[in-house]
Design a protein around this motif. Structure first.
Motif, PDB file in Angstrom:
ATOM      1  N   GLU A   1      59.542  -8.332  -5.835  1.00  0.00           N
ATOM      2  CA  GLU A   1      59.318  -6.905  -7.379  1.00  0.00           C
ATOM      3  C   GLU A   1      58.220  -6.087  -6.444  1.00  0.00           C
ATOM      4  OE1 GLU A   1      58.682  -8.304 -11.426  1.00  0.00           O
ATOM      5  OE2 GLU A   1      60.177  -9.337 -10.595  1.00  0.00           O
ATOM      6  N   ALA A   2      57.964  -4.912  -7.306  1.00  0.00           N
ATOM      7  CA  ALA A   2      56.419  -4.203  -7.518  1.00  0.00           C
ATOM      8  C   ALA A   2      55.469  -4.480  -8.045  1.00  0.00           C
ATOM      9  CB  ALA A   2      56.730  -2.766  -6.910  1.00  0.00           C
ATOM     10  N   GLY A   3      54.639  -4.818  -8.211  1.00  0.00           N
ATOM     11  CA  GLY A   3      54.010  -4.602  -9.419  1.00  0.00           C
ATOM     12  C   GLY A   3      53.098  -3.814  -9.583  1.00  0.00           C
ATOM     13  N   SER A   4      51.836  -3.399 -10.309  1.00  0.00           N
ATOM     14  CA  SER A   4      51.561  -1.998 -10.856  1.00  0.00           C
ATOM     15  C   SER A   4      51.437  -1.541 -10.161  1.00  0.00           C
ATOM     16  CB  SER A   4      50.271  -2.759 -11.708  1.00  0.00           C
ATOM     17  OG  SER A   4      49.259  -3.169 -10.583  1.00  0.00           O
TER      18      SER A   4
ATOM     19  N   GLU B   1      50.742  -4.469  -4.982  1.00  0.00           N
ATOM     20  CA  GLU B   1      50.902  -5.860  -5.285  1.00  0.00           C
ATOM     21  C   GLU B   1      52.141  -5.810  -5.734  1.00  0.00           C
ATOM     22  OE1 GLU B   1      49.280  -7.973  -9.562  1.00  0.00           O
ATOM     23  OE2 GLU B   1      50.460  -6.040  -9.733  1.00  0.00           O
ATOM     24  N   GLY B   2      52.048  -7.155  -5.154  1.00  0.00           N
ATOM     25  CA  GLY B   2      54.080  -6.889  -5.349  1.00  0.00           C
ATOM     26  C   GLY B   2      54.208  -8.968  -4.986  1.00  0.00           C
ATOM     27  N   PHE B   3      55.029  -8.994  -6.114  1.00  0.00           N
ATOM     28  CA  PHE B   3      56.019 -10.413  -6.160  1.00  0.00           C
ATOM     29  C   PHE B   3      57.174 -10.903  -5.870  1.00  0.00           C
ATOM     30  CE2 PHE B   3      53.748  -8.410  -9.772  1.00  0.00           C
ATOM     31  CZ  PHE B   3      52.865  -9.620 -10.583  1.00  0.00           C
ATOM     32  N   VAL B   4      56.846 -12.234  -5.473  1.00  0.00           N
ATOM     33  CA  VAL B   4      58.435 -12.611  -5.215  1.00  0.00           C
ATOM     34  C   VAL B   4      58.451 -13.757  -5.815  1.00  0.00           C
ATOM     35  CG1 VAL B   4      59.261 -13.855  -3.066  1.00  0.00           C
ATOM     36  CG2 VAL B   4      57.314 -11.738  -2.691  1.00  0.00           C
TER      37      VAL B   4
ATOM     38  N   PHE C   1      51.402 -11.163  -5.186  1.00  0.00           N
ATOM     39  CA  PHE C   1      50.585 -10.682  -2.873  1.00  0.00           C
ATOM     40  C   PHE C   1      49.815  -9.744  -3.759  1.00  0.00           C
ATOM     41  CE2 PHE C   1      53.908 -13.932  -2.046  1.00  0.00           C
ATOM     42  CZ  PHE C   1      53.171 -14.742  -1.339  1.00  0.00           C
ATOM     43  N   VAL C   2      49.246  -9.234  -2.738  1.00  0.00           N
ATOM     44  CA  VAL C   2      48.136  -7.551  -2.717  1.00  0.00           C
ATOM     45  C   VAL C   2      47.437  -7.826  -1.502  1.00  0.00           C
ATOM     46  CG1 VAL C   2      47.080  -8.436  -5.110  1.00  0.00           C
ATOM     47  CG2 VAL C   2      45.586  -9.168  -3.206  1.00  0.00           C
ATOM     48  N   LYS C   3      48.001  -6.885  -1.293  1.00  0.00           N
ATOM     49  CA  LYS C   3      47.676  -5.836   0.171  1.00  0.00           C
ATOM     50  C   LYS C   3      46.602  -5.585   0.184  1.00  0.00           C
ATOM     51  CE  LYS C   3      50.012  -2.226   3.637  1.00  0.00           C
ATOM     52  NZ  LYS C   3      51.429  -2.049   3.344  1.00  0.00           N
ATOM     53  N   GLU C   4      45.848  -5.670   1.307  1.00  0.00           N
ATOM     54  CA  GLU C   4      44.714  -5.245   1.690  1.00  0.00           C
ATOM     55  C   GLU C   4      44.291  -4.707   3.297  1.00  0.00           C
ATOM     56  OE1 GLU C   4      41.321  -7.089   0.132  1.00  0.00           O
ATOM     57  OE2 GLU C   4      41.522  -7.398  -2.065  1.00  0.00           O
TER      58      GLU C   4
END
Length: 127
Positions: A50-53, A57-60, A81-84
């Motif tokens: 699912e997507a985060g805020s 940001e995402g959750f698995v 997880f965070v994307k950078e």
């Protein structure tokens, strides 16, 4: 998530460390990470993503299965997880039901032992 799990199965400690977010200081926990990676991992089930805020940001949520002392166990984790800079990093997770013994089918006394020894269960692990 799947890449990190495969790295566990293939004992790729450096990959697992590199996919932690820099704020986690995974290099400082390299010994503990190596011990975890070198476990006897057998299966991954991704339950939900699912997507985060925001888009970065995402959750698995997943179930991971491993064997220890000839018994199979599982645990469930919801990882964040965070994307950078176009790359996803593991930052933390919430674990559930750790460790749970995986239910096995009933083994008869004269069935082959589940450990793979070739002996009857009653003469091996069932003794």
């Amino acid at each position: 998530m799947r890449a990190r799990y495969c790295a566990h199965e293939l004992n790729l400690v450096d990959f697992v460390i590199q996919t932690y977010h820099p704020s986690c200081n995974a290099g400082g926990d390299a010994d503990a990470i190596a011990q975890s990676v070198q476990g006897d991992w057998s299966k991954l089930e991704v339950v939900n993503s699912e997507a985060g805020s925001n888009d970065n940001e995402g959750f698995v949520t997943f179930n991971a299965y491993f064997t220890e002392d000839k018994r199979q166990y599982s645990f469930t984790e919801k990882s964040r997880f965070v994307k950078e800079d176009g790359q996803w990093f593991y930052i933390d997770g919430e674990m559930y039901d750790y460790p749970l013994a995986v239910k096995k089918t009933m083994v008869g006394r004269n069935d082959p032992c589940t450990c793979g020894s070739g002996k009857k269960f009653k003469k091996c692990c069932g003794a």
